[in-house]
Design an enzyme around this catalytic site. Structure first.
Site, PDB file in Angstrom:
ATOM      1  N   GLN A   1     -15.174  18.612  18.856  1.00 59.40           N
ATOM      2  CA  GLN A   1     -15.804  18.780  17.538  1.00 59.40           C
ATOM      3  C   GLN A   1     -15.461  17.578  16.666  1.00 59.40           C
ATOM      4  OE1 GLN A   1     -17.485  21.465  16.008  1.00 59.40           O
ATOM      5  NE2 GLN A   1     -17.739  22.368  18.057  1.00 59.40           N
TER       6      GLN A   1
ATOM      7  N   HIS B   1       4.441  28.602  15.966  1.00 57.28           N
ATOM      8  CA  HIS B   1       3.964  29.990  15.870  1.00 57.28           C
ATOM      9  C   HIS B   1       4.601  30.891  16.912  1.00 57.28           C
ATOM     10  CE1 HIS B   1       0.129  28.673  13.505  1.00 57.28           C
ATOM     11  NE2 HIS B   1       1.195  28.772  12.748  1.00 57.28           N
TER      12      HIS B   1
ATOM     13  N   GLN C   1       1.163  24.597  17.942  1.00 52.95           N
ATOM     14  CA  GLN C   1       0.864  25.874  17.309  1.00 52.95           C
ATOM     15  C   GLN C   1       0.694  26.950  18.380  1.00 52.95           C
ATOM     16  OE1 GLN C   1      -2.113  25.196  13.775  1.00 52.95           O
ATOM     17  NE2 GLN C   1      -2.485  23.625  15.337  1.00 52.95           N
TER      18      GLN C   1
ATOM     19  N   CYS D   1      13.719  48.709  22.277  1.00 58.48           N
ATOM     20  CA  CYS D   1      14.908  47.853  22.202  1.00 58.48           C
ATOM     21  C   CYS D   1      16.112  48.617  22.758  1.00 58.48           C
ATOM     22  CB  CYS D   1      15.155  47.480  20.740  1.00 58.48           C
ATOM     23  SG  CYS D   1      16.720  46.677  20.424  1.00 58.48           S
TER      24      CYS D   1
ATOM     25  N   GLY E   1      -6.777  19.207  19.706  1.00 56.21           N
ATOM     26  CA  GLY E   1      -7.260  20.566  19.939  1.00 56.21           C
ATOM     27  C   GLY E   1      -6.895  21.567  18.880  1.00 56.21           C
ATOM     28  N   THR E   2      -7.026  21.154  17.616  1.00 57.87           N
ATOM     29  CA  THR E   2      -6.781  22.116  16.544  1.00 57.87           C
ATOM     30  C   THR E   2      -7.870  22.006  15.493  1.00 57.87           C
ATOM     31  OG1 THR E   2      -5.183  22.915  14.903  1.00 57.87           O
ATOM     32  CG2 THR E   2      -5.235  20.539  15.287  1.00 57.87           C
ATOM     33  N   SER E   3      -8.219  23.172  14.922  1.00 60.39           N
ATOM     34  CA  SER E   3      -9.256  23.170  13.881  1.00 60.39           C
ATOM     35  C   SER E   3      -8.664  22.807  12.525  1.00 60.39           C
ATOM     36  CB  SER E   3      -9.902  24.559  13.793  1.00 60.39           C
ATOM     37  OG  SER E   3      -8.886  25.520  13.515  1.00 60.39           O
TER      38      SER E   3
ATOM     39  N   CYS F   1      18.723  49.286  19.636  1.00 57.18           N
ATOM     40  CA  CYS F   1      18.510  50.211  18.507  1.00 57.18           C
ATOM     41  C   CYS F   1      17.369  51.194  18.750  1.00 57.18           C
ATOM     42  CB  CYS F   1      18.220  49.402  17.229  1.00 57.18           C
ATOM     43  SG  CYS F   1      16.540  48.766  17.162  1.00 57.18           S
TER      44      CYS F   1
HETATM   45  P1  NAD Z   1      -4.144  33.866   5.838  1.00 52.97           P
HETATM   46  O1  NAD Z   1      -3.203  34.887   6.342  1.00 52.97           O
HETATM   47  O2  NAD Z   1      -4.769  34.026   4.520  1.00 52.97           O
HETATM   48  O3  NAD Z   1      -5.267  33.647   6.940  1.00 52.97           O
HETATM   49  C1  NAD Z   1      -6.227  32.578   6.787  1.00 52.97           C
HETATM   50  C2  NAD Z   1      -7.181  32.716   7.912  1.00 52.97           C
HETATM   51  O4  NAD Z   1      -6.636  33.446   8.984  1.00 52.97           O
HETATM   52  C3  NAD Z   1      -8.399  33.484   7.486  1.00 52.97           C
HETATM   53  O5  NAD Z   1      -9.349  32.528   7.011  1.00 52.97           O
HETATM   54  C4  NAD Z   1      -8.798  34.148   8.772  1.00 52.97           C
HETATM   55  O6  NAD Z   1      -9.389  33.194   9.625  1.00 52.97           O
HETATM   56  C5  NAD Z   1      -7.486  34.484   9.360  1.00 52.97           C
HETATM   57  N1  NAD Z   1      -6.978  35.773   8.880  1.00 52.97           N
HETATM   58  C6  NAD Z   1      -5.787  36.021   8.337  1.00 52.97           C
HETATM   59  N2  NAD Z   1      -5.609  37.314   8.102  1.00 52.97           N
HETATM   60  C7  NAD Z   1      -6.743  37.918   8.476  1.00 52.97           C
HETATM   61  C8  NAD Z   1      -7.187  39.248   8.474  1.00 52.97           C
HETATM   62  N3  NAD Z   1      -6.400  40.238   8.072  1.00 52.97           N
HETATM   63  N4  NAD Z   1      -8.432  39.503   8.915  1.00 52.97           N
HETATM   64  C9  NAD Z   1      -9.200  38.487   9.333  1.00 52.97           C
HETATM   65  N5  NAD Z   1      -8.855  37.209   9.364  1.00 52.97           N
HETATM   66  C10 NAD Z   1      -7.623  36.939   8.955  1.00 52.97           C
HETATM   67  O7  NAD Z   1      -3.358  32.541   5.737  1.00 52.97           O
HETATM   68  P2  NAD Z   1      -2.864  31.669   6.915  1.00 52.97           P
HETATM   69  O8  NAD Z   1      -2.692  30.329   6.314  1.00 52.97           O
HETATM   70  O9  NAD Z   1      -3.768  31.779   8.103  1.00 52.97           O
HETATM   71  O10 NAD Z   1      -1.482  32.282   7.395  1.00 52.97           O
HETATM   72  C11 NAD Z   1      -0.489  32.596   6.447  1.00 52.97           C
HETATM   73  C12 NAD Z   1       0.779  32.606   7.229  1.00 52.97           C
HETATM   74  O11 NAD Z   1       0.522  33.231   8.507  1.00 52.97           O
HETATM   75  C13 NAD Z   1       1.269  31.213   7.513  1.00 52.97           C
HETATM   76  O12 NAD Z   1       2.668  31.215   7.578  1.00 52.97           O
HETATM   77  C14 NAD Z   1       0.680  30.944   8.854  1.00 52.97           C
HETATM   78  O13 NAD Z   1       1.389  29.996   9.595  1.00 52.97           O
HETATM   79  C15 NAD Z   1       0.867  32.292   9.518  1.00 52.97           C
HETATM   80  N6  NAD Z   1      -0.042  32.357  10.664  1.00 52.97           N
HETATM   81  C16 NAD Z   1      -1.351  32.289  10.441  1.00 52.97           C
HETATM   82  C17 NAD Z   1      -2.193  32.297  11.523  1.00 52.97           C
HETATM   83  C18 NAD Z   1      -3.678  32.199  11.327  1.00 52.97           C
HETATM   84  O14 NAD Z   1      -4.435  32.129  12.283  1.00 52.97           O
HETATM   85  N7  NAD Z   1      -4.140  32.186  10.104  1.00 52.97           N
HETATM   86  C19 NAD Z   1      -1.657  32.388  12.811  1.00 52.97           C
HETATM   87  C20 NAD Z   1      -0.291  32.428  12.976  1.00 52.97           C
HETATM   88  C21 NAD Z   1       0.518  32.416  11.882  1.00 52.97           C
HETATM   89  N1  APR Z   2     -10.007  19.644  24.036  1.00 51.28           N
HETATM   90  C1  APR Z   2      -9.691  19.402  22.738  1.00 51.28           C
HETATM   91  N2  APR Z   2     -10.013  20.242  21.731  1.00 51.28           N
HETATM   92  C2  APR Z   2     -10.703  21.350  22.052  1.00 51.28           C
HETATM   93  C3  APR Z   2     -11.078  21.676  23.382  1.00 51.28           C
HETATM   94  C4  APR Z   2     -10.697  20.755  24.397  1.00 51.28           C
HETATM   95  N3  APR Z   2     -11.001  20.967  25.686  1.00 51.28           N
HETATM   96  N4  APR Z   2     -11.755  22.849  23.353  1.00 51.28           N
HETATM   97  C5  APR Z   2     -11.796  23.257  22.056  1.00 51.28           C
HETATM   98  N5  APR Z   2     -11.188  22.343  21.279  1.00 51.28           N
HETATM   99  C6  APR Z   2     -10.985  22.372  19.832  1.00 51.28           C
HETATM  100  C7  APR Z   2     -12.030  23.118  19.038  1.00 51.28           C
HETATM  101  O1  APR Z   2     -13.101  22.259  18.701  1.00 51.28           O
HETATM  102  C8  APR Z   2     -11.207  23.522  17.802  1.00 51.28           C
HETATM  103  O2  APR Z   2     -11.280  22.501  16.815  1.00 51.28           O
HETATM  104  O3  APR Z   2      -9.781  23.060  19.617  1.00 51.28           O
HETATM  105  C9  APR Z   2      -9.784  23.603  18.312  1.00 51.28           C
HETATM  106  C10 APR Z   2      -9.239  25.014  18.382  1.00 51.28           C
HETATM  107  O4  APR Z   2      -9.135  25.490  17.061  1.00 51.28           O
HETATM  108  P1  APR Z   2      -8.626  26.990  16.839  1.00 51.28           P
HETATM  109  O5  APR Z   2      -9.309  27.887  17.785  1.00 51.28           O
HETATM  110  O6  APR Z   2      -8.724  27.248  15.372  1.00 51.28           O
HETATM  111  O7  APR Z   2      -7.102  26.950  17.289  1.00 51.28           O
HETATM  112  P2  APR Z   2      -5.886  26.400  16.449  1.00 51.28           P
HETATM  113  O8  APR Z   2      -6.294  25.231  15.604  1.00 51.28           O
HETATM  114  O9  APR Z   2      -4.778  26.210  17.406  1.00 51.28           O
HETATM  115  O10 APR Z   2      -5.538  27.653  15.471  1.00 51.28           O
HETATM  116  C11 APR Z   2      -4.368  27.533  14.665  1.00 51.28           C
HETATM  117  O11 APR Z   2      -4.576  29.867  14.128  1.00 51.28           O
HETATM  118  O12 APR Z   2      -4.941  32.100  14.569  1.00 51.28           O
HETATM  119  C12 APR Z   2      -4.022  31.089  14.553  1.00 51.28           C
HETATM  120  O13 APR Z   2      -1.968  31.398  15.568  1.00 51.28           O
HETATM  121  C13 APR Z   2      -3.250  30.891  15.784  1.00 51.28           C
HETATM  122  O14 APR Z   2      -1.927  28.956  16.227  1.00 51.28           O
HETATM  123  C14 APR Z   2      -3.250  29.392  15.948  1.00 51.28           C
HETATM  124  C15 APR Z   2      -3.700  28.874  14.609  1.00 51.28           C
END
Ligand code: NAD
Ligand code: APR
Length: 257
Positions: A223, A119, A101, A155, A195-197, A158
């Site tokens: 976590q 992403h 991601q 760009c 490392g993802t939430s 364009c």
């Molecule tokens: P969503 O756009 O409803 O966002 C869900 C979460 O993202 C929210 O709980 C909040 O944490 C955050 N978020 C989104 N828009 C926000 C805003 N305007 N202000 C504050 N927080 C906001 O749904 P989604 O599932 O996150 O994303 C929908 C689409 O966007 C999917 O295709 C997803 O892959 C893409 N996308 C999302 C994120 C992300 O962090 N949510 C990052 C990259 C791409």
């Molecule tokens: N090793 C493993 N995991 C870790 C470490 C570490 N050293 N440090 C933090 N973490 C964990 C945290 O506990 C958390 O669960 O990594 C996770 C990070 O979660 P997020 O900050 O939510 O990142 P991610 O899951 O990649 O978010 C998904 O959301 O906003 C978007 O585009 C953004 O691609 C991202 C997507």
């Protein structure tokens, strides 16, 4: 047997391993995550001001400056032992699919290839108007402080503004990347979720799909992850510590990292 030993034994037997990473895999390289309690980017900034197409239309200089600040961080960062262990794992198992991601290139710089970026990438800007790739990124971006505005380049085709090559909230993921990730999750023996939430869909569906398809699902995260059932494990700890330990346990004398 400890959970690490169980997972290591499964890794040794696996035909096809999927590694699915989020911001946490780059945390030990000094790249902030999004949702960590104190340091998370979304604790410090409002994604609504920075990570949506609407935000870019409203204030392109604020958005471009913020992503250039993040790109400068990535260029200064180095792959950490977690990235290196994942690259090493690809040399140990018959087949490995790496899905991230993350928008940094630390997996590639650690030696991983064919990385599936769900992403997008900070290194692949494109025109907001005509979508053509933009090749004129500065090799060393002006060191914008977080929040400093920077006019995006134009760009050459364009004249439209150039945008970061990342997927913003509300935008679709690259269809082919998502399809490849879903297919790999559906047929792998083991998925390492590192490392993802797991709160952002559709990406967060990938580990669930692997579990539903009969694979072992292993979370690597400091976590606690809700690891229910016999085929889901949580290896608690930083990826940069846990993954080298896991590979050493699984492949004995291998020098990892
Ligand atoms: P969503 O756009 O409803 O966002 C869900 C979460 O993202 C929210 O709980 C909040 O944490 C955050 N978020 C989104 N828009 C926000 C805003 N305007 N202000 C504050 N927080 C906001 O749904 P989604 O599932 O996150 O994303 C929908 C689409 O966007 C999917 O295709 C997803 O892959 C893409 N996308 C999302 C994120 C992300 O962090 N949510 C990052 C990259 C791409
Ligand atoms: N090793 C493993 N995991 C870790 C470490 C570490 N050293 N440090 C933090 N973490 C964990 C945290 O506990 C958390 O669960 O990594 C996770 C990070 O979660 P997020 O900050 O939510 O990142 P991610 O899951 O990649 O978010 C998904 O959301 O906003 C978007 O585009 C953004 O691609 C991202 C997507």
């Amino acid at each position: 047997m400890s959970d690490l030993q169980v997972v290591a034994a499964a890794l040794r037997r696996a035909r096809h391993v999927v590694v699915f990473t989020g911001a946490g895999v780059s945390a030990e390289s000094g790249i902030p995550t999004f949702r960590d309690a104190l340091s998370g980017l979304w604790q410090r900034f409002d994604p609504g001001d920075l990570a949506t197409a609407e935000a870019f239309r409203r204030d392109p200089a604020l958005v471009w400056g913020w992503y250039e600040w993040r790109r400068a961080q990535v260029l200064k960062a180095r792959p950490n032992p977690a990235h290196q262990a994942i690259a090493a794992l690809a040399r140990q198992v018959p087949k490995l699919t790496l899905v991230t991601q993350n928008v940094d290139d630390l997996h590639e710089r650690a030696g991983s290839s064919e990385v599936i970026h769900l992403h997008g990438s900070l290194h692949a800007p494109r025109c907001f108007a005509c979508a053509r790739p933009f090749a004129g990124l500065a090799a060393d971006p002006q060191e914008p402080a977080a929040g400093r505005r920077l006019e995006p380049p134009r760009c050459p085709h364009c004249g439209g503004r150039v945008r970061p090559g990342v997927v913003w909230f509300g935008e679709e993921l690259p269809a082919q990347a998502l399809q490849q990730a879903f297919a790999a999750a559906g047929e792998c023996d083991l998925l390492l979720s590192v490392g993802t939430s797991g709160v952002v869909y559709p990406a967060a569906r990938i580990p669930q799909l692997a579990l539903e398809s009969g694979a072992l699902l292993v979370h690597v995260n400091p976590q606690a992850a809700a690891a229910e059932g016999a085929r889901e494990y949580w290896l608690g700890g930083a990826a940069g510590l846990v993954l080298p330990q896991l590979l050493a346990q699984a492949f004995a004398g291998d020098v990892v990292g």
